[in-house]
Design a protein around this motif. Structure first.
Motif, PDB file in Angstrom:
ATOM      1  N   VAL A 244       0.842  -1.200   0.000  1.00 20.19           N
ATOM      2  CA  VAL A 244       0.000   0.000   0.000  1.00 20.19           C
ATOM      3  C   VAL A 244       0.880   1.254   0.000  1.00 20.19           C
ATOM      4  CG1 VAL A 244      -1.659   1.338   1.373  1.00 20.19           C
ATOM      5  CG2 VAL A 244      -1.995  -1.126   1.052  1.00 20.19           C
TER       6      VAL A 244
ATOM      7  N   ALA B 161       2.277   1.678  -3.422  1.00 23.41           N
ATOM      8  CA  ALA B 161       1.263   2.069  -4.417  1.00 23.41           C
ATOM      9  C   ALA B 161       0.898   3.543  -4.299  1.00 23.41           C
ATOM     10  CB  ALA B 161       0.007   1.202  -4.259  1.00 23.41           C
TER      11      ALA B 161
ATOM     12  N   GLY C 266      -1.472   3.325  -7.184  1.00 24.38           N
ATOM     13  CA  GLY C 266      -2.593   2.988  -6.306  1.00 24.38           C
ATOM     14  C   GLY C 266      -3.908   3.603  -6.749  1.00 24.38           C
ATOM     15  N   SER C 267      -3.852   4.576  -7.678  1.00 21.11           N
ATOM     16  CA  SER C 267      -5.098   5.150  -8.177  1.00 21.11           C
ATOM     17  C   SER C 267      -5.711   4.257  -9.255  1.00 21.11           C
ATOM     18  CB  SER C 267      -4.858   6.558  -8.730  1.00 21.11           C
ATOM     19  OG  SER C 267      -4.056   6.482  -9.896  1.00 21.11           O
TER      20      SER C 267
ATOM     21  N   GLN D  22      -7.437   0.963 -10.568  1.00 29.61           N
ATOM     22  CA  GLN D  22      -8.234  -0.082  -9.921  1.00 29.61           C
ATOM     23  C   GLN D  22      -7.524  -1.435  -9.921  1.00 29.61           C
ATOM     24  OE1 GLN D  22     -12.227  -0.134 -11.470  1.00 29.61           O
ATOM     25  NE2 GLN D  22     -12.769   1.687 -10.293  1.00 29.61           N
TER      26      GLN D  22
ATOM     27  N   ARG E  64      -5.486  -1.011  -6.844  1.00 24.98           N
ATOM     28  CA  ARG E  64      -6.279  -0.734  -5.644  1.00 24.98           C
ATOM     29  C   ARG E  64      -7.125  -1.942  -5.245  1.00 24.98           C
ATOM     30  NH1 ARG E  64     -10.246   4.117  -5.660  1.00 24.98           N
ATOM     31  NH2 ARG E  64      -9.307   4.133  -7.711  1.00 24.98           N
ATOM     32  N   HIS E  65      -7.717  -2.593  -6.231  1.00 20.97           N
ATOM     33  CA  HIS E  65      -8.565  -3.746  -5.916  1.00 20.97           C
ATOM     34  C   HIS E  65      -7.742  -4.886  -5.338  1.00 20.97           C
ATOM     35  CE1 HIS E  65     -12.255  -2.475  -8.522  1.00 20.97           C
ATOM     36  NE2 HIS E  65     -11.866  -1.567  -7.665  1.00 20.97           N
TER      37      HIS E  65
ATOM     38  N   ALA F 126      -7.233  -4.027  -1.771  1.00 24.43           N
ATOM     39  CA  ALA F 126      -8.451  -4.234  -0.990  1.00 24.43           C
ATOM     40  C   ALA F 126      -8.640  -5.718  -0.676  1.00 24.43           C
ATOM     41  CB  ALA F 126      -9.660  -3.678  -1.743  1.00 24.43           C
ATOM     42  N   GLU F 127      -8.383  -6.568  -1.667  1.00 27.45           N
ATOM     43  CA  GLU F 127      -8.506  -8.012  -1.441  1.00 27.45           C
ATOM     44  C   GLU F 127      -7.479  -8.496  -0.410  1.00 27.45           C
ATOM     45  OE1 GLU F 127      -7.961  -9.454  -5.424  1.00 27.45           O
ATOM     46  OE2 GLU F 127      -9.875  -8.593  -6.073  1.00 27.45           O
TER      47      GLU F 127
ATOM     48  N   LEU G 209      -6.255  -6.703   2.048  1.00 29.16           N
ATOM     49  CA  LEU G 209      -6.705  -6.269   3.375  1.00 29.16           C
ATOM     50  C   LEU G 209      -7.797  -7.203   3.897  1.00 29.16           C
ATOM     51  CD1 LEU G 209      -6.664  -4.177   5.681  1.00 29.16           C
ATOM     52  CD2 LEU G 209      -8.495  -2.971   4.482  1.00 29.16           C
ATOM     53  N   LEU G 210      -8.719  -7.558   3.022  1.00 31.90           N
ATOM     54  CA  LEU G 210      -9.790  -8.478   3.407  1.00 31.90           C
ATOM     55  C   LEU G 210      -9.204  -9.771   3.990  1.00 31.90           C
ATOM     56  CD1 LEU G 210     -12.897  -9.501   2.917  1.00 31.90           C
ATOM     57  CD2 LEU G 210     -11.856 -10.664   1.023  1.00 31.90           C
TER      58      LEU G 210
ATOM     59  N   ILE H 267     -15.618  -4.234   3.968  1.00 31.58           N
ATOM     60  CA  ILE H 267     -14.840  -5.474   4.046  1.00 31.58           C
ATOM     61  C   ILE H 267     -15.771  -6.636   4.362  1.00 31.58           C
ATOM     62  CG2 ILE H 267     -12.988  -6.687   5.269  1.00 31.58           C
ATOM     63  CD1 ILE H 267     -11.667  -4.000   5.778  1.00 31.58           C
TER      64      ILE H 267
ATOM     65  N   LYS I  20     -14.464  -2.561  -3.274  1.00 37.92           N
ATOM     66  CA  LYS I  20     -12.994  -2.505  -3.298  1.00 37.92           C
ATOM     67  C   LYS I  20     -12.504  -1.073  -3.504  1.00 37.92           C
ATOM     68  CE  LYS I  20     -12.643  -7.165  -5.098  1.00 37.92           C
ATOM     69  NZ  LYS I  20     -12.291  -7.966  -6.279  1.00 37.92           N
TER      70      LYS I  20
ATOM     71  N   ILE J 233     -12.856   0.460  -0.040  1.00 39.52           N
ATOM     72  CA  ILE J 233     -11.796  -0.032   0.854  1.00 39.52           C
ATOM     73  C   ILE J 233     -10.464   0.618   0.481  1.00 39.52           C
ATOM     74  CG2 ILE J 233     -10.468  -2.070   1.560  1.00 39.52           C
ATOM     75  CD1 ILE J 233     -13.098  -3.702   0.952  1.00 39.52           C
TER      76      ILE J 233
ATOM     77  N   LEU K 247      -7.688   2.151   3.116  1.00 37.94           N
ATOM     78  CA  LEU K 247      -6.233   2.092   2.905  1.00 37.94           C
ATOM     79  C   LEU K 247      -5.645   3.453   2.530  1.00 37.94           C
ATOM     80  CD1 LEU K 247      -6.012  -1.290   0.947  1.00 37.94           C
ATOM     81  CD2 LEU K 247      -5.329  -0.863   3.318  1.00 37.94           C
TER      82      LEU K 247
ATOM     83  N   LEU L 203      -5.589   4.935  -0.363  1.00 35.67           N
ATOM     84  CA  LEU L 203      -4.956   5.008  -1.692  1.00 35.67           C
ATOM     85  C   LEU L 203      -5.523   6.199  -2.452  1.00 35.67           C
ATOM     86  CD1 LEU L 203      -4.947   1.196  -2.474  1.00 35.67           C
ATOM     87  CD2 LEU L 203      -2.927   2.645  -2.245  1.00 35.67           C
ATOM     88  N   PRO L 204      -4.745   6.772  -3.371  1.00 33.35           N
ATOM     89  CA  PRO L 204      -5.216   7.966  -4.069  1.00 33.35           C
ATOM     90  C   PRO L 204      -6.460   7.663  -4.905  1.00 33.35           C
ATOM     91  CG  PRO L 204      -3.125   7.184  -4.979  1.00 33.35           C
ATOM     92  CD  PRO L 204      -3.378   6.380  -3.763  1.00 33.35           C
ATOM     93  N   LYS L 205      -7.338   8.669  -5.011  1.00 36.86           N
ATOM     94  CA  LYS L 205      -8.527   8.517  -5.843  1.00 36.86           C
ATOM     95  C   LYS L 205      -8.111   8.347  -7.291  1.00 36.86           C
ATOM     96  CE  LYS L 205     -11.684  11.271  -3.083  1.00 36.86           C
ATOM     97  NZ  LYS L 205     -13.021  10.962  -2.907  1.00 36.86           N
ATOM     98  N   GLU L 206      -8.929   7.595  -8.001  1.00 39.90           N
ATOM     99  CA  GLU L 206      -8.621   7.441  -9.417  1.00 39.90           C
ATOM    100  C   GLU L 206      -9.026   8.715 -10.162  1.00 39.90           C
ATOM    101  OE1 GLU L 206     -11.257   4.707 -11.588  1.00 39.90           O
ATOM    102  OE2 GLU L 206     -12.468   4.722  -9.777  1.00 39.90           O
TER     103      GLU L 206
END
Lengths: 372, 401
Positions: A254, A257, A268-269, A271, A274-275, A278-279, A281-282, B313, B380, B383, B388, B390-393
């Motif tokens: 993270v 990213a 990290g911007s 998807q 980022r996805h 997220a997975e 972290l889950l 989550i 996701k 999340i 976390l 993370l920067p916005k897209e």
């Protein structure tokens, strides 16, 4: 019902984090990777002073009589630091001595373990590489002075620094646990070089190795249930360490990213990245729930404590493998270099995935319990 | 850390179990009147609206007690209460954002299921990108004239009222021109058409609004503040189903084990096949982890903590697990698992979906969870961005706004 750590448990976690951040930096871990012993005597002694080595031992032997939850908290932090050393094998062996040992055996080993003057390990795996105690083929035959042990033990953790080896062997009475001096006659240690340089394992060959009658730990023939209980505890401890390593990998991924830019923006911007995070972290959060539920169940002697131990090992083993692997992927090329620290934690988790029964092994135990 | 239930919670569970033993309808409540009557009994016993303030007819129970009730209902195979969306989501929205008149008029009849509610959010071209919705509500002075189409409306045919998101300012940026209304579903300008799903049944509908009327007094919050209201996370039902859901998974698992003992392949029960055993072990391990995670969420809710975006989550975790669960179950069961009509009781299963059926029904339903209430991809994003950090897209619509 409270799933959160108590203030004391949180304090233990914080102090472990602070100690390991200071003493087990990635550079310190790398130094130990190259060290023939693979561990630091100074750190070991400091861990003893912090009360970590006697954490779950009775107060009579210099311990704090705390539970598996507290052990898991420490082990998670050690996993997070990829801390090398015989900590977990030693406390697991101490548990066996505490459960089954005579007063003399406890006196002989538990106090020195708590003070950092002794290290111990259990030789679970036999030539057959099956974690089930029933699969053990090593034999003990009676002699005039006691017993003679013959067989081959494999992948014994930290045997090369152990003051005592706990060796299960078949006797006419059944499976029996012996306390064996690593310097005994007919015993050969052969260190193995593993993928994780912080995981020191060795083969132990026993060729008529003599031990006295006083070396029997517990009643002859009664080692099976004890070994199963120790494996449950080992599974939870390994899961806790894998959780710590996986969370470190997630944090690094993270963090990376957020700062690594490609196509003019932080990766990290995207998807795709980022996805993945997220997975990860889950799976890390679910692993947390699995580890601490199982640790609590052991302490509370809950009806499902063995089941929960298997669930934790099976789930966290899979989850940590995926999280650590994806952390390399998020990093890209740098994650594949020796120089970058990510592989310290990736390898730590990977090493434990195979120990104390892998996910397949524990899934079979689960099915035996719930689909009888 | 202590995962034992408190003596109060254990006593509450006992009491609930005894009540259900006596009161669960012997024949499943099937007609709307039967379902409403059952709902009413649950409400009067204190098992509906459990976390609502007493001032609005609720019971001010604890999140744990609410979860215990759902858990015991799952165990007893009790039909669910009927007005779930109203009580879990729409009522709390009115409590937080509504006028006194709206609270007086709508809340009590919602709790007692005298009036059934639905949610009018998604549109054919506004799914994950809900804020791009195009249903319009034009101000006519004393009311708003509503035109447009909604989709994926649960309880559409039985609903008396709907919580509507509609565009009230077409010139404003898309998030800033939306308002929130309470819409009477029983009027000539509202047409409900059931939508047949891949399961063969119709639990969702399309709703067509043609010059329908939304009264000015039924505007919730201020004009053009609808998006903010829709974004408010309302905690009244959070964690409510956490234990009950896992109990339904576990009941289905024991049915799966029974099937692997009775069905034979290669001259032996399926259960003796190591590949089948590995799959069973995988399902059960994940099922238990869902239970542990549920306890963790509940223990935090009990302390009044709000999970905030971390609840994404939970949603991502159980809906994705359900897909793996029923995929593995159908792999284990072969063609028998694809029976869509049960020939006897042995072939029925607790599908976790609220719709009775077979393993095939459960398998098909498991595809819905990762789409509704914010798809897995949206979860996701939440999340990634809000948990976390993370920067916005970079998004085309954000560039325009």
């Amino acid at each position: 019902m409270d799933f959160a750590f108590s203030p004391d448990q949180q304090l233990l976690k914080n102090s472990a984090r602070a100690f390991l951040d200071e003493h087990m930096t990635p550079a310190a871990v790398r130094l130990l990777w190259d060290d023939p012993r693979g561990e630091s005597e100074a750190t070991w002694k400091e861990m003893a002073q912090l009360g970590w080595l006697g954490l779950s031992l009775p107060e009579a032997y210099g311990g704090s009589a705390l539970g598996m939850v507290e052990s898991a908290i420490l082990l998670e932090e050690m996993g997070r630091a990829a801390c090398p050393g015989p900590y977990f094998p030693t406390v697991l062996a101490a548990r066996a001595i505490e459960e089954a040992g005579s007063d003399a055996q406890k006196k002989r080993w538990l106090s020195p373990i708590a003070t950092g003057d002794a290290r111990a390990t259990i030789a679970f795996l036999d030539a057959d590489l099956d974690w089930r105690p029933d699969a053990i083929q090593t034999r003990a035959e009676t002699t005039a002075g006691g017993w003679a042990l013959s067989g081959r033990k494999q992948f014994v953790p930290w045997a090369h620094v152990a003051s005592v080896l706990l060796v299960p062997a078949k006797t006419p009475d059944g499976l029996t646990l012996f306390l064996v001096d690593p310097g005994a006659a007919g015993l050969t240690l052969e260190p193995a070089q593993m993928m994780d340089p912080a995981t020191r394992l060795a083969s132990v060959t026993l060729e008529g190795t003599p031990v006295t009658g006083a070396a029997v730990l517990g009643k002859p023939g009664q080692a099976g249930p004890l070994l199963k209980a120790l494996l449950s505890r080992g599974a939870v401890g390994a899961a806790a360490e894998m959780l710590g390593a996986a969370r470190r990998c997630l944090d690094m991924a993270v963090g990376y990213a957020k700062v690594r830019e490609q196509f003019g923006q932080p990766i990290g911007s995207f998807q795709a990245i980022r996805h993945k995070c997220a997975e990860m972290l889950l799976e890390v959060e679910n692993s947390h729930a699995a580890v601490y539920y199982a640790a609590w169940a052991l302490d509370a002697k809950a009806e499902d404590h063995d089941l929960a131990a298997s669930v934790a090992k099976a789930y966290v083993g899979d989850a940590a493998r995926r999280v650590c692997g994806e952390a390399i992927q998020v990093h890209g090329g740098i994650g594949f270099t020796w120089e970058y620290d990510l592989h310290l934690y990736v390898k730590r988790a990977k090493a434990l995935e195979a120990m104390y029964g892998d996910a397949d092994y524990h899934r079979e135990l689960i099915v035996r319990r719930v689909a009888a | 850390m202590d995962l034992t239930y408190s003596p109060e919670d254990r006593a509450f569970r006992e009491k609930t179990r005894r009540w259900l033993d006596v009161n669960v309808p012997k024949d499943d409540a099937k007609t709307l009147d039967e379902r409403k009557a059952w709902h009413r009994r649950l409400y009067e016993a204190g098992y509906v609206g459990m976390l609502w303030p007493k001032a609005y007819g609720g019971w001010e129970a604890t999140p744990m007690q609410q979860a215990i009730v759902q858990d015991e209902m799952a165990r007893a195979g009790a039909p669910p209460a009927i007005n779930g969306l109203g009580i879990g989501f729409i009522g709390p929205t009115i409590i937080v954002h509504g006028t006194d008149w709206q609270k007086q008029r709508y809340l009590k009849t919602m709790l007692t299921a005298e009036e059934i509610w639905c949610q009018l959010y998604s549109e054919p071209n506004a799914g994950s990108d809900l804020a791009s919705l195009t249903t319009r509500a034009d101000d006519q002075g004393d009311h708003f004239r509503v035109n447009g189409q909604k989709i994926w409306t649960s309880s559409g045919p039985i609903a008396d009222w709907g919580l509507l998101l509609a565009r009230t300012d077409s010139k404003a940026p898309k998030h800033k021109g939306i308002s929130c209304f309470l819409l009477n579903m029983r009027q000539p300008g509202v047409e409900v058409r059931p939508l047949k799903q891949i399961t063969g049944s119709s639990l969702f509908s399309e709703v067509f609004m043609t010059d329908a009327r939304a009264e000015t007094r039924d505007l919730v919050g201020s004009l053009n503040q609808g998006w903010a209201i829709a974004q408010t996370t309302l905690g009244y039902e959070r964690g409510a189903n956490s234990l009950g859901r896992v109990t339904r998974y576990a009941i289905a698992f024991s049915q799966l084990v029974r099937a692997t003992k009775e069905l034979r392949r290669g001259g032996r029960p399926l259960l003796e096949d190591p590949v089948v055993r590995a799959k069973l072990g995988k399902i059960y391990a994940e099922l238990e982890v869902q239970r542990y995670a549920a306890l963790r969420v509940l223990s935090s809710l009990q302390k009044g903590e709000s999970p905030g975006p971390a609840s994404s989550i939970t949603k991502l975790s159980y809906t994705e697990f359900e897909k793996r669960y029923f995929e593995l179950a159908l792999e284990i069961l072969g063609p028998w698992g694809q029976l869509i009509a049960a020939r006897d009781e042995f072939e029925e299963v607790d599908t976790s979906s609220g719709e009775p059926g077979t393993w095939a029904t459960a398998f098909l339903w498991s595809r819905a969870g990762t789409i509704y209430s914010g798809s897995s991809e949206i979860q996701k994003n939440i999340i990634g961005e809000r948990v976390l950090g993370l920067p916005k897209e970079v998004r085309a619509d954000r560039l325009k706004a």
